[in-house]
Design a protein around this motif. Structure first.
Motif, PDB file in Angstrom:
ATOM      1  N   PRO A  17       0.743  -1.331   0.120  1.00  0.00           N
ATOM      2  CA  PRO A  17       0.140   0.032  -0.083  1.00  0.00           C
ATOM      3  C   PRO A  17       0.905   1.321   0.158  1.00  0.00           C
ATOM      4  CG  PRO A  17       0.308  -0.866   2.447  1.00  0.00           C
ATOM      5  CD  PRO A  17       0.856  -1.769   1.376  1.00  0.00           C
ATOM      6  N   THR A  18       0.381   2.445  -0.625  1.00  0.00           N
ATOM      7  CA  THR A  18       0.998   3.698  -0.416  1.00  0.00           C
ATOM      8  C   THR A  18       0.016   4.618   0.074  1.00  0.00           C
ATOM      9  OG1 THR A  18       0.351   4.057  -2.929  1.00  0.00           O
ATOM     10  CG2 THR A  18       2.758   3.351  -2.360  1.00  0.00           C
ATOM     11  N   THR A  19       0.592   5.365   0.808  1.00  0.00           N
ATOM     12  CA  THR A  19      -0.283   6.493   1.596  1.00  0.00           C
ATOM     13  C   THR A  19      -0.965   7.454   0.600  1.00  0.00           C
ATOM     14  OG1 THR A  19       0.990   6.232   3.466  1.00  0.00           O
ATOM     15  CG2 THR A  19      -0.358   8.190   3.553  1.00  0.00           C
ATOM     16  N   LEU A 188      -6.167  -1.259  -9.426  1.00  0.00           N
ATOM     17  CA  LEU A 188      -6.016  -1.842  -8.009  1.00  0.00           C
ATOM     18  C   LEU A 188      -4.626  -1.758  -7.595  1.00  0.00           C
ATOM     19  CD1 LEU A 188      -7.719  -5.187  -8.907  1.00  0.00           C
ATOM     20  CD2 LEU A 188      -8.518  -3.374  -7.408  1.00  0.00           C
ATOM     21  N   SER A 189      -3.575  -1.850  -8.387  1.00  0.00           N
ATOM     22  CA  SER A 189      -2.135  -1.384  -8.086  1.00  0.00           C
ATOM     23  C   SER A 189      -1.472  -0.669  -9.351  1.00  0.00           C
ATOM     24  CB  SER A 189      -1.391  -2.586  -7.546  1.00  0.00           C
ATOM     25  OG  SER A 189      -1.241  -3.421  -8.453  1.00  0.00           O
ATOM     26  N   GLU A 190      -0.995   0.438  -8.847  1.00  0.00           N
ATOM     27  CA  GLU A 190      -0.466   1.207 -10.129  1.00  0.00           C
ATOM     28  C   GLU A 190       0.934   0.501 -10.408  1.00  0.00           C
ATOM     29  OE1 GLU A 190       0.215   5.384  -8.967  1.00  0.00           O
ATOM     30  OE2 GLU A 190      -1.873   5.562  -8.334  1.00  0.00           O
ATOM     31  N   ALA A 191       1.458   0.878 -11.877  1.00  0.00           N
ATOM     32  CA  ALA A 191       2.651   0.252 -12.144  1.00  0.00           C
ATOM     33  C   ALA A 191       3.873   0.760 -11.608  1.00  0.00           C
ATOM     34  CB  ALA A 191       2.788   0.765 -13.670  1.00  0.00           C
ATOM     35  N   THR A 192       4.807  -0.205 -11.518  1.00  0.00           N
ATOM     36  CA  THR A 192       6.224   0.162 -10.754  1.00  0.00           C
ATOM     37  C   THR A 192       7.239   0.111 -11.705  1.00  0.00           C
ATOM     38  OG1 THR A 192       6.797  -1.812  -9.801  1.00  0.00           O
ATOM     39  CG2 THR A 192       5.240  -0.271  -8.555  1.00  0.00           C
ATOM     40  N   ALA A 193       8.446   0.192 -11.516  1.00  0.00           N
ATOM     41  CA  ALA A 193       9.337  -0.099 -12.202  1.00  0.00           C
ATOM     42  C   ALA A 193       9.656  -1.624 -12.711  1.00  0.00           C
ATOM     43  CB  ALA A 193      10.938   0.092 -11.573  1.00  0.00           C
ATOM     44  N   THR A 194       9.273  -2.244 -11.981  1.00  0.00           N
ATOM     45  CA  THR A 194       9.275  -3.733 -11.859  1.00  0.00           C
ATOM     46  C   THR A 194       8.025  -4.484 -12.145  1.00  0.00           C
ATOM     47  OG1 THR A 194       9.058  -4.130  -9.517  1.00  0.00           O
ATOM     48  CG2 THR A 194      11.265  -4.067 -10.446  1.00  0.00           C
ATOM     49  N   ARG A 195       6.858  -3.842 -11.918  1.00  0.00           N
ATOM     50  CA  ARG A 195       5.614  -4.664 -12.374  1.00  0.00           C
ATOM     51  C   ARG A 195       4.370  -3.764 -12.958  1.00  0.00           C
ATOM     52  NH1 ARG A 195       4.172  -6.165  -6.391  1.00  0.00           N
ATOM     53  NH2 ARG A 195       5.848  -7.575  -6.545  1.00  0.00           N
ATOM     54  N   PRO A 196       3.805  -4.325 -13.762  1.00  0.00           N
ATOM     55  CA  PRO A 196       2.622  -3.553 -14.638  1.00  0.00           C
ATOM     56  C   PRO A 196       1.455  -3.325 -13.462  1.00  0.00           C
ATOM     57  CG  PRO A 196       2.577  -5.970 -15.183  1.00  0.00           C
ATOM     58  CD  PRO A 196       3.554  -5.744 -14.304  1.00  0.00           C
ATOM     59  N   ALA A 197       0.738  -2.302 -14.022  1.00  0.00           N
ATOM     60  CA  ALA A 197      -0.503  -1.894 -13.078  1.00  0.00           C
ATOM     61  C   ALA A 197      -1.375  -3.123 -13.169  1.00  0.00           C
ATOM     62  CB  ALA A 197      -1.208  -0.895 -13.590  1.00  0.00           C
ATOM     63  N   PRO A 219      -3.408  -8.083 -19.430  1.00  0.00           N
ATOM     64  CA  PRO A 219      -3.484  -9.415 -19.575  1.00  0.00           C
ATOM     65  C   PRO A 219      -4.098 -10.232 -18.208  1.00  0.00           C
ATOM     66  CG  PRO A 219      -1.341  -9.284 -20.053  1.00  0.00           C
ATOM     67  CD  PRO A 219      -1.981  -7.985 -19.951  1.00  0.00           C
ATOM     68  N   ASP A 220      -3.574  -9.715 -17.034  1.00  0.00           N
ATOM     69  CA  ASP A 220      -3.643 -10.291 -15.596  1.00  0.00           C
ATOM     70  C   ASP A 220      -4.986  -9.666 -14.940  1.00  0.00           C
ATOM     71  OD1 ASP A 220      -1.748 -12.062 -16.042  1.00  0.00           O
ATOM     72  OD2 ASP A 220      -0.226 -10.684 -15.212  1.00  0.00           O
ATOM     73  N   ALA A 221      -5.709  -8.891 -15.754  1.00  0.00           N
ATOM     74  CA  ALA A 221      -6.525  -8.272 -15.135  1.00  0.00           C
ATOM     75  C   ALA A 221      -7.753  -9.045 -14.411  1.00  0.00           C
ATOM     76  CB  ALA A 221      -7.553  -7.155 -16.106  1.00  0.00           C
ATOM     77  N   ILE A 222      -8.431  -8.809 -13.189  1.00  0.00           N
ATOM     78  CA  ILE A 222      -9.775  -9.389 -12.763  1.00  0.00           C
ATOM     79  C   ILE A 222     -10.996  -8.867 -13.577  1.00  0.00           C
ATOM     80  CG2 ILE A 222     -11.199  -9.686 -10.882  1.00  0.00           C
ATOM     81  CD1 ILE A 222      -8.790  -8.904  -9.047  1.00  0.00           C
ATOM     82  N   ASP A 239      -5.461   1.581  -2.532  1.00  0.00           N
ATOM     83  CA  ASP A 239      -4.282   1.874  -2.037  1.00  0.00           C
ATOM     84  C   ASP A 239      -3.166   0.972  -2.635  1.00  0.00           C
ATOM     85  OD1 ASP A 239      -4.090  -0.067  -0.202  1.00  0.00           O
ATOM     86  OD2 ASP A 239      -4.050   1.726   1.500  1.00  0.00           O
ATOM     87  N   GLY A 240      -3.303  -0.049  -3.143  1.00  0.00           N
ATOM     88  CA  GLY A 240      -2.118  -0.842  -3.661  1.00  0.00           C
ATOM     89  C   GLY A 240      -2.304  -2.285  -3.149  1.00  0.00           C
TER      90      GLY A 240
END
Ligand code: ARG
Length: 287
Positions: A17-19, A188-197, A219-222, A239-240
């Motif tokens: 989670p991020t604030t 649900l969770s934002e993209a980061t340097a290592t992971r797609p949204a 492709p991994d969406a719910i 919030d992630g």
């Protein structure tokens, strides 16, 4: 036709989670007195006190998660002002304000513009095209997903790209019950340097071409069901890790838990009479 790669299921420990900082508006003057979407029926009674209680509970959930909630003073005669998500898109401290399609809501945009200025935002642009802000714009951390079909003008997508300086992907909505992007799709969770949204969405709310775009990008969406969409389960706030969601959205809640999210169900029965849920009541202030 390529098949999607197998879904990578993350554990709760991997959902970080991020604030967040949110802007909300108490539904003190909330009613349903006009019809600008299929959920609204002025002949059905609305309990304003119950709406306030549900909104207050929602705000408390955010605060219990450590998020900051700013508030804007509600204005009499603007019953939809509670839906703060429609009044601004804020990314990296840059603000793109709103321009409503319905005359009944048009005055809201300037109240929010003044809130931004008083809160110290220096880079505030009011759009020239119809733009219902986070109602139709969803930030994935790298892309701004932009809905159109009922409210936001497709030309507002290019305007958002220019003003906010982020890449925009246009998505076509095709079901009038899901008149805003934020009732058909949630990040649900934002993209980061290592992971797609990671997102959830109700495919049938989108045109065939847009469904293919979403399948390609995520492709991994719910994939939510009709029942999830019909209780405004996609109008959720994440919030992630922690996802605040309409309590009736049982299938989506189970899917979220299976994907490592912590679910916080809320009762939004009164606000739903206007076509809104938790996300509609929550503008995110990013920077
Ligand atoms: N009654 C409001 C309207 O039709 C509901 C807005 C809900 N907000 C949202 N972000 N989807 O404009």
């Amino acid at each position: 036709m390529t098949t999607a790669s197998p879904q990578v299921v993350l554990s709760v420990a991997e959902r970080v989670p991020t604030t967040r900082r949110y802007l909300m508006c108490e539904p003190r003057h909330f009613t349903v007195e006009y019809v600008i979407n299929p959920w609204m029926d002025p002949s059905k009674p609305v309990d304003t006190d119950l709406a306030i209680a549900q909104w207050t509970a929602l705000k408390s959930v955010y605060e219990s998660l450590g998020h900051t909630v700013e508030t804007i003073e509600p204005v009499p005669g603007l019953p939809d002002m509670v839906f703060s998500a429609n009044s601004g898109t804020v990314i990296d401290g840059r603000v793109l304000g709103a321009r409503f399609r319905a005359a009944q809501r048009s005055a809201e945009a300037d109240h929010y513009r003044r809130w931004f200025l008083e809160a110290g935002y220096r880079d505030v642009t009011m759009p020239s095209r119809i733009n219902e802000a986070e109602g139709d714009f969803a930030w994935t951390g790298s892309l701004l997903l932009a809905g159109t079909g009922y409210r936001t003008d497709p030309a507002a997508h290019a305007e958002a790209q220019e003003v906010l300086g982020v890449p925009v992907v246009s998505l076509q909505l095709v079901d009038p019950r899901y008149y805003h992007l934020d009732v058909a799709l949630v990040v649900l969770s934002e993209a980061t340097a290592t992971r797609p949204a990671h997102i959830a969405y109700y495919p049938e709310a989108f045109s065939a071409g847009t469904q293919r775009v979403l399948a390609r990008l995520f492709p991994d969406a719910i994939r939510a069901t009709e029942a999830d969409a019909a209780c405004l389960g996609l109008n959720a706030v994440s919030d992630g890790r922690n996802v605040v969601i309409a309590q009736e959205s049982t299938h989506l809640i189970t899917e979220l838990q299976a994907n490592g999210y912590t679910v916080l169900p809320v009762d939004i029965s009164e606000l739903r009479k206007s076509g809104g849920g938790p996300k509609c009541c929550t503008m995110e202030l990013r920077g």
